[in-house]
Design a protein around this motif. Structure first.
Motif, short mmCIF file in Angstrom:
data_model
loop_
_atom_site.label_atom_id
_atom_site.label_comp_id
_atom_site.label_asym_id
_atom_site.label_seq_id
_atom_site.Cartn_x
_atom_site.Cartn_y
_atom_site.Cartn_z
N LYS A 16 -0.96 -9.90 8.22
CA LYS A 16 -0.79 -8.84 9.21
C LYS A 16 0.58 -8.16 9.11
O LYS A 16 1.28 -7.97 10.11
N THR A 17 0.95 -7.79 7.90
CA THR A 17 2.18 -7.05 7.65
C THR A 17 1.85 -5.61 7.26
O THR A 17 0.93 -5.38 6.47
N GLU A 18 2.58 -4.66 7.79
CA GLU A 18 2.33 -3.25 7.48
C GLU A 18 2.64 -2.95 6.01
O GLU A 18 3.58 -3.52 5.44
N VAL A 19 1.87 -2.03 5.43
CA VAL A 19 2.13 -1.55 4.07
C VAL A 19 2.20 -0.03 4.09
O VAL A 19 1.25 0.63 4.51
N VAL A 20 3.34 0.50 3.66
CA VAL A 20 3.50 1.94 3.45
C VAL A 20 3.97 2.12 2.01
O VAL A 20 5.11 1.83 1.69
N LEU A 21 3.07 2.55 1.15
CA LEU A 21 3.39 2.60 -0.28
C LEU A 21 4.60 3.48 -0.57
O LEU A 21 4.76 4.55 0.01
N HIS A 22 5.44 3.01 -1.49
CA HIS A 22 6.52 3.85 -2.00
C HIS A 22 5.90 4.92 -2.89
O HIS A 22 5.08 4.63 -3.76
N ARG A 23 6.26 6.18 -2.67
CA ARG A 23 5.67 7.32 -3.37
C ARG A 23 4.15 7.34 -3.24
O ARG A 23 3.42 7.68 -4.17
N GLY A 24 3.67 6.98 -2.06
CA GLY A 24 2.23 6.89 -1.84
C GLY A 24 1.50 8.21 -1.93
O GLY A 24 0.27 8.23 -2.05
N GLY A 25 2.24 9.33 -1.90
CA GLY A 25 1.62 10.63 -2.00
C GLY A 25 1.25 11.03 -3.41
O GLY A 25 0.61 12.07 -3.62
N GLU A 26 1.64 10.22 -4.41
CA GLU A 26 1.17 10.46 -5.77
C GLU A 26 -0.26 9.95 -5.89
O GLU A 26 -0.69 9.08 -5.12
N VAL A 27 -1.02 10.47 -6.86
CA VAL A 27 -2.47 10.28 -6.82
C VAL A 27 -2.91 8.83 -6.77
O VAL A 27 -3.84 8.47 -6.04
N TRP A 28 -2.25 7.94 -7.52
CA TRP A 28 -2.66 6.53 -7.54
C TRP A 28 -2.44 5.90 -6.17
O TRP A 28 -3.23 5.07 -5.73
N GLY A 29 -1.38 6.31 -5.50
CA GLY A 29 -1.14 5.81 -4.15
C GLY A 29 -2.16 6.33 -3.15
O GLY A 29 -2.65 5.58 -2.31
N LEU A 30 -2.51 7.60 -3.25
CA LEU A 30 -3.46 8.19 -2.31
C LEU A 30 -4.82 7.49 -2.35
O LEU A 30 -5.43 7.25 -1.30
N HIS A 31 -5.29 7.15 -3.53
CA HIS A 31 -6.58 6.48 -3.64
C HIS A 31 -6.54 5.10 -2.98
O HIS A 31 -7.52 4.70 -2.32
N LEU A 32 -5.43 4.38 -3.14
CA LEU A 32 -5.32 3.07 -2.51
C LEU A 32 -5.19 3.20 -0.99
O LEU A 32 -5.81 2.44 -0.24
N ILE A 33 -4.40 4.15 -0.53
CA ILE A 33 -4.26 4.35 0.91
C ILE A 33 -5.62 4.65 1.54
O ILE A 33 -5.97 4.12 2.59
N LYS A 34 -6.39 5.49 0.89
CA LYS A 34 -7.66 5.96 1.47
C LYS A 34 -8.67 4.84 1.68
O LYS A 34 -9.44 4.87 2.65
N SER A 35 -8.66 3.84 0.82
CA SER A 35 -9.71 2.81 0.88
C SER A 35 -9.14 1.40 1.05
O SER A 35 -9.71 0.43 0.56
N SER A 36 -8.03 1.28 1.77
CA SER A 36 -7.45 -0.06 1.95
C SER A 36 -6.77 -0.17 3.31
O SER A 36 -6.76 0.75 4.12
N TYR A 37 -6.17 -1.33 3.49
CA TYR A 37 -5.47 -1.69 4.73
C TYR A 37 -4.16 -0.91 4.90
O TYR A 37 -3.58 -0.90 5.99
N CYS A 38 -3.68 -0.22 3.86
CA CYS A 38 -2.40 0.52 3.95
C CYS A 38 -2.34 1.39 5.20
O CYS A 38 -3.36 1.92 5.66
N GLU A 39 -1.13 1.56 5.72
CA GLU A 39 -0.94 2.49 6.82
C GLU A 39 -1.32 3.90 6.38
O GLU A 39 -1.22 4.25 5.21
#
Length: 244
Positions: free
Chosen positions: A175-198
């Motif tokens: 139960k720890t928050e995840v905010v990807l570093h450079r998450g706005g790049e395409v590889w980050g966006l795909h993970l954010i969209k379909s995962s627990y990421c904030e």
């Protein structure tokens, strides 16, 4: 992952798992806050480098200016890039409390896990980090010490998307928050969209121009929102002009 998506005629986010976010909130990292506001951003992260005791007053003044521009509702974060030690962070936490800072990033050095865990208990502002942690093992160590409030793996540095998925699953378990570093790049966006990421994707403004040159079909921010496209794979193609 890109080839797998193209072979299956699916975007990578569908391969990762069920879609969890219809659209993704973006935030801008950089110093030109007024310009980013005009682009539609609502949330911001500013870099700050500690130099001397004058750095306290200069950062207070900067936060006052930014809050005046963005109001009280927008998120505001500060990236110290390892220039703050614990003593500086303690004082900044007290001095900046009225500005409602969402997190302090990269305090101390990334291997100082014990000190970070101690510091977390002494301040009100959340501590974020993890871009310099290159493998799942590093995040297992972070979890053992409970060193960070927010994990920030970088997909291009932590071992790729497969490692990123494992790191996010570990964070979800504890139960720890995840905010990807450079998450706005395409590889980050795909993970954010379909995962627990904030639901928060970082757009590093100094990188944006070069990324737009390198890839075609790059997702764009509109009114502070962004989404990967539905094309197979990551949905982008290398700009062939650059390799001629």
């Amino acid at each position: 992952w890109d080839l797998l998506g193209k072979e299956n005629k699916k975007p990578v986010y569908e391969l990762i798992g069920p879609v969890k976010k219809r659209i993704i909130n973006a935030y801008a990292t950089g110093n030109e806050i007024k310009s980013y506001l005009l682009e539609g951003f609502k949330d911001f992260k500013i870099p700050h480098r500690w130099e001397n005791n004058n750095s306290y007053e200069s950062l207070i003044k900067l936060c006052e200016e930014i809050r005046s521009d963005i109001g009280l509702d927008g998120k505001l974060m500060i990236d110290s890039y390892m220039s703050w030690n614990s003593d500086v962070c303690l004082k900044m936490d007290s001095l900046l409390r009225k500005f409602n800072i969402s997190w302090f990033e990269d305090i101390n050095t990334p291997d100082d896990l014990e000190e970070l865990a101690k510091l977390r208990k002494q301040i009100d502002t959340k501590i974020a980090g993890g871009e310099h942690d290159m493998t799942l093992k590093n995040f297992i160590d972070i979890s053992k010490f409970n060193s960070l409030d927010i994990w920030q793996p970088d997909i291009t540095w932590c071992g790729g998307l497969t490692a990123g998925i494992k790191i996010v699953k570990l964070a979800e378990q504890i139960k720890t928050e995840v905010v990807l570093h450079r998450g706005g790049e395409v590889w980050g966006l795909h993970l954010i969209k379909s995962s627990y990421c904030e639901n928060l994707a970082e757009i590093v403004k100094i990188n944006e121009k070069e990324n737009n040159k390198l890839w075609t079909n790059i997702p764009k921010v509109t009114d502070g929102l962004i989404n990967p496209n539905d094309n197979p794979g990551f949905g982008v193609e290398l700009n062939e002009y650059l390799i001629k």
